[in-house]
Design an enzyme around this catalytic site. Sequence first.
Site, PDB file in Angstrom:
ATOM      1  N   ILE A   1       0.816  -1.208   0.000  1.00  0.00           N
ATOM      2  CA  ILE A   1       0.000   0.000   0.000  1.00  0.00           C
ATOM      3  C   ILE A   1       0.847   1.253   0.000  1.00  0.00           C
ATOM      4  CG2 ILE A   1      -2.122  -0.947   0.972  1.00  0.00           C
ATOM      5  CD1 ILE A   1      -1.209  -0.116   3.690  1.00  0.00           C
ATOM      6  N   GLY A   2       2.128   1.108  -0.023  1.00  0.00           N
ATOM      7  CA  GLY A   2       2.932   2.317  -0.110  1.00  0.00           C
ATOM      8  C   GLY A   2       4.406   2.011  -0.002  1.00  0.00           C
TER       9      GLY A   2
ATOM     10  N   GLY B   1       7.831   4.060   1.384  1.00  0.00           N
ATOM     11  CA  GLY B   1       8.302   5.277   2.031  1.00  0.00           C
ATOM     12  C   GLY B   1       9.802   5.283   2.099  1.00  0.00           C
TER      13      GLY B   1
ATOM     14  N   VAL C   1       5.327  -0.574   2.671  1.00  0.00           N
ATOM     15  CA  VAL C   1       4.222  -0.788   3.590  1.00  0.00           C
ATOM     16  C   VAL C   1       3.225  -1.748   2.956  1.00  0.00           C
ATOM     17  CG1 VAL C   1       2.478   0.343   4.986  1.00  0.00           C
ATOM     18  CG2 VAL C   1       4.530   1.581   4.323  1.00  0.00           C
TER      19      VAL C   1
ATOM     20  N   ASP D   1      10.862  14.129   7.808  1.00  0.00           N
ATOM     21  CA  ASP D   1      10.356  13.702   6.504  1.00  0.00           C
ATOM     22  C   ASP D   1       8.868  14.029   6.372  1.00  0.00           C
ATOM     23  OD1 ASP D   1      10.634  12.714   3.963  1.00  0.00           O
ATOM     24  OD2 ASP D   1      10.461  10.615   4.538  1.00  0.00           O
TER      25      ASP D   1
END
Length: 857
Positions: free
Chosen positions: A502-503, A505, A510, A619
């Site tokens: 889902i992501g 980073g 993730v 961040d």
Amino acid sequence: MDFLILILNVFFLSFSLVSAVSFTEFVYPNFTASNLRHVDASGSFLFSSNGTFKAAIFNPGSQQIRFYLCVIHVESNTVIWSANRDSPVSKSGTMTLSGNGISITEEGGSLRWSTPPFQSLVSALRLTETGNLVLLDRYNATLWESFRNPTDTIVIGQELRAETVLLSAVSNDDLSVGNYGLALTLSDATLLWKNLTYWKLSMETKAYVNSGYAVEFLAVNQTGLYLFGRNGSAVVIKVNLPLSEFRTAKIDASGQFIISSFFGVAQRHEFVWPIDACQIPFVCGKIGLCTNGVSVNSPACSCPSGFRLSASNNSTNCLPVDDDNKGLNSSRLSFVQLDYGVDYFANDFTLPTNYGVDLSQCRDLCSQDCSCLGIFHENTSGSCYKLENVLGSLISRSTTRNNRLGFIKTVIRASPTDFGVLSNDEAGFPVIAVVLPLSGFLFLFAIAILLWRRYSLEEKVKKKKQSFKNSLSDLEFTIPGLPLHFDYEELQTATENFKTKIGTGGFGTVYKGKLPDKTPVAVKRITNIGAQGKKDFCTEIAVIGNIHHVNLVKLKGYCAQRRQWLLVYEYMNRGSLDRTLFGPGPVLEWAERVEIAIGAARGLAYLHSGCERKIIHCDVKPENILLHDRLQAKISDFGLSKLLTREQSSLFTTMRGTRGYLAPEWLTSSAVSEKTDVYSFGMVLLELVSGRKNCGLVTKSHSRGGNSGSSSVCSSSAGAIYFPFYALEMHEQGRYLELVDPRLRGRVTSEDAEKLVRLGLCCVHEEPGLRPTMVSVVGMLEGEVALCNPRIESLNFLRFYGRRFAEDSVMEETKNNGAMVFPDAAAAAANVSDNSTRNATHRYLSYISSQQISGPR
Ligand SMILES: *[C@@H]1O[C@H](CO)[C@@H](O)[C@H](O)[C@H]1NC(C)=O
Ligand SMILES: *[C@@H]1O[C@H](CO)[C@@H](O)[C@H](O)[C@H]1NC(C)=O
Ligand SMILES: *[C@@H]1O[C@H](CO)[C@@H](O)[C@H](O)[C@H]1NC(C)=O
Ligand SMILES: *[C@@H]1O[C@H](CO)[C@@H](O)[C@H](O)[C@H]1NC(C)=O
Ligand SMILES: *[C@@H]1O[C@H](CO)[C@@H](O)[C@H](O)[C@H]1NC(C)=O
Ligand SMILES: *[C@@H]1O[C@H](CO)[C@@H](O)[C@H](O)[C@H]1NC(C)=O
Ligand SMILES: *[C@@H]1O[C@H](CO)[C@@H](O)[C@H](O)[C@H]1NC(C)=O
Ligand SMILES: *[C@@H]1O[C@H](CO)[C@@H](O)[C@H](O)[C@H]1NC(C)=O
Ligand SMILES: *[C@@H]1O[C@H](CO)[C@@H](O)[C@H](O)[C@H]1NC(C)=O
Ligand SMILES: *[C@@H]1O[C@H](CO)[C@@H](O)[C@H](O)[C@H]1NC(C)=O
């Protein structure tokens, strides 16, 4: 009476309708079987040619709820293989053989198990005389066979390959995967419990080690058990066995590896390993002390001194004796010493974690390691063994071979009020705590509370597959407010082996996951961890786990195991701000944007000033602002930057998408402070205003700047605008509405826009001291503090950025086909004269590569 006869008639009629014949050796598509349909034969539908084995939809034991597709040795009624061991079906569940293979479905049609997809169609299912269930194609070639997919047993004619593992069942009537396994190494066969070795074939006196070849497979035949070498058929290890026509080698639910021969219904255990039952890792539950009774096969369980039996019913686990009168500080860990002669199953199979250390050094090593649950120390050699991640049973040895002295790491609750929630919840339950990373004052709260569960070993194991909570209970920590420790396997299961990404980073990827209690979670797999690794990780998660704020994403748990670092966060169902703000889909209304800005600002303000220790996020960007129901904003990824060394952090910030949000001081090696976050937040504010990336490309509708070469802003069809610079221009001219997301035009007043733009510009002042604190940002957003005035002299650097960005963007592809148009933007950029940019040249310019300031990710 008539009625009864009628009922009986109906019964027999339907019985004869559903009852079906059994087949010999082959069945062909389209074939269906269920226990109900073959109920007169206990679910058997296929026999091997001489009737030695049968295939059946079968319920082992006396239970009536779990039915499996099994291969069964007929004479002894022994299950040697099961298909759907982790997904049993009910009595009416069906097995279907089609051209695609075997599938097992529950009544109603939900698929529980199937064979993998094949290149060619299945033309037959064959059950061989050796008990192998084989799928054949139309040339009689094998597409799939049960022998290559063993469960917990192998039989004569079957080979256990090096890459496969036998996994025990939970019990004799629940065939789902339990905690024990048999695996081959290059030179041996080993038994494993949660990846800890507890037995090796080569150390058995009955085993003859023949050669040093690398092991290829294990097999049994009529005369023995063999480990065959990769090279031809050289036998690496053999164990001679009495002649027998049918024999199984099985990793039993008890944790023992048992070789049995069958004579009719009679069964003879020819070998049981480990012979000493106290060597079975969980034989007496956690910290239970196993003492050999009259024979090695009748172990007695008790609790070691300093411990007592868990008060929960049926639990064999032991707990430290609660010792209130010592008045221990609740934050202080202690090591409860075990008696001399008490040993641990794994000590003989693992190398010490450290050599040449004394006892206190050994303890320190454990104190600093959040996954360390205890130690054994060898006085004579100075060897230190850390017990990590899991704790099994202890062994009482009459002879102390190696003078190992053991300690279990605990913290005994001092004051009940400290953990009132716990004691109310589980009244009467003893509570001990295991201290997470302890490194001085920072970790006063880093206390993990052990909550001993009521589950018996059996119940625990039974539910292992479904409920990781239970396997957690093996493991200990349930901490109010502090993150849970997860097993790697649990997270693997929760994320279906990291299926749904889902992501991505700065720290890793993730994945979406679901805990067994159905709570959705986001699992972050950290890849960029510093060399310090584990220790820092543990330290940081203890800090992060202690931070609770409605605008901060909650850390639910972590896993630090086998060089894997994972964080488990609450799942935010609306995803990250960048998707909502920049992506397709319904446009974010102005009021919603302001709410998000306030939420994110509150979260950051809390990090900067609300915690015991100031946390600089480092961040801040839309990707790290997550949205929950009703667009509640929560900051994620905080506290992680600590894990990086300076080189790594600048690497990650420049390489991983923080470009547009990077404060100038990042590039100049000057001190990074909380004002660095304020800068990034200012950039996010400006993006909230415009609804697009500050560094994004904009399709140009007007060509005022044209292609004339008078500006470097435009490529032939696309204009690239560095939005903060444009915002500065419009601010100077008081034309705030020009900056607002075109999709919101008409619904935003100039005053609304002015507020966010001015605040955004104040936040991005080049001089960190001129930027407001996050606390006053919150105040300004809420209208309680007077709005600040951007200082142009500290914003001129934006002009430089703007020009550099525009130059670079000529080379960029247009990634954004969006219709978002800022008619004056290109013109404004074009108006920047060479002079003004030269004047704005800064000390750090030489550090700035075009990559660092430009380019959407
Ligand atoms: C099995 O059923 C499928 C679809 O129901 C059909 O296409 C196929 O021809 C059948 N095969 C045989 C051998 O009857
Ligand atoms: C089956 O049984 C027959 C007679 O008992 C025997 O001759 C034959 O070898 C057996 N076949 C197999 C595959 O065991
Ligand atoms: C496949 O095996 C069966 C039974 O052994 C035999 O009857 C059939 O002829 C074989 N088919 C082919 C294509 O070899
Ligand atoms: C088990 O532990 C060994 C080291 O003891 C490691 O090499 C191996 O990868 C681990 N297995 C799994 C499945 O994690
Ligand atoms: C069992 O296997 C071993 C090793 O291959 C072999 O020497 C032995 O003859 C086999 N026994 C039987 C009964 O086939
Ligand atoms: C077996 O190993 C020997 C030496 O260890 C080597 O010479 C031989 O080629 C190998 N045979 C095979 C089949 O790999
Ligand atoms: C244990 O079981 C007994 C009945 O067998 C029950 O009375 C008691 O409350 C139980 N204790 C706990 C802690 O569950
Ligand atoms: C304890 O375990 C036994 C079997 O292991 C079970 O029959 C009994 O109900 C359990 N008692 C409690 C209180 O859970
Ligand atoms: C509790 O902690 C304080 C400060 O850390 C220390 O001075 C005190 O001695 C501790 N008390 C006990 C009983 O260990
Ligand atoms: C072993 O421990 C004892 C105290 O229990 C200590 O006196 C002795 O010096 C230690 N021996 C070594 C080699 O450290």
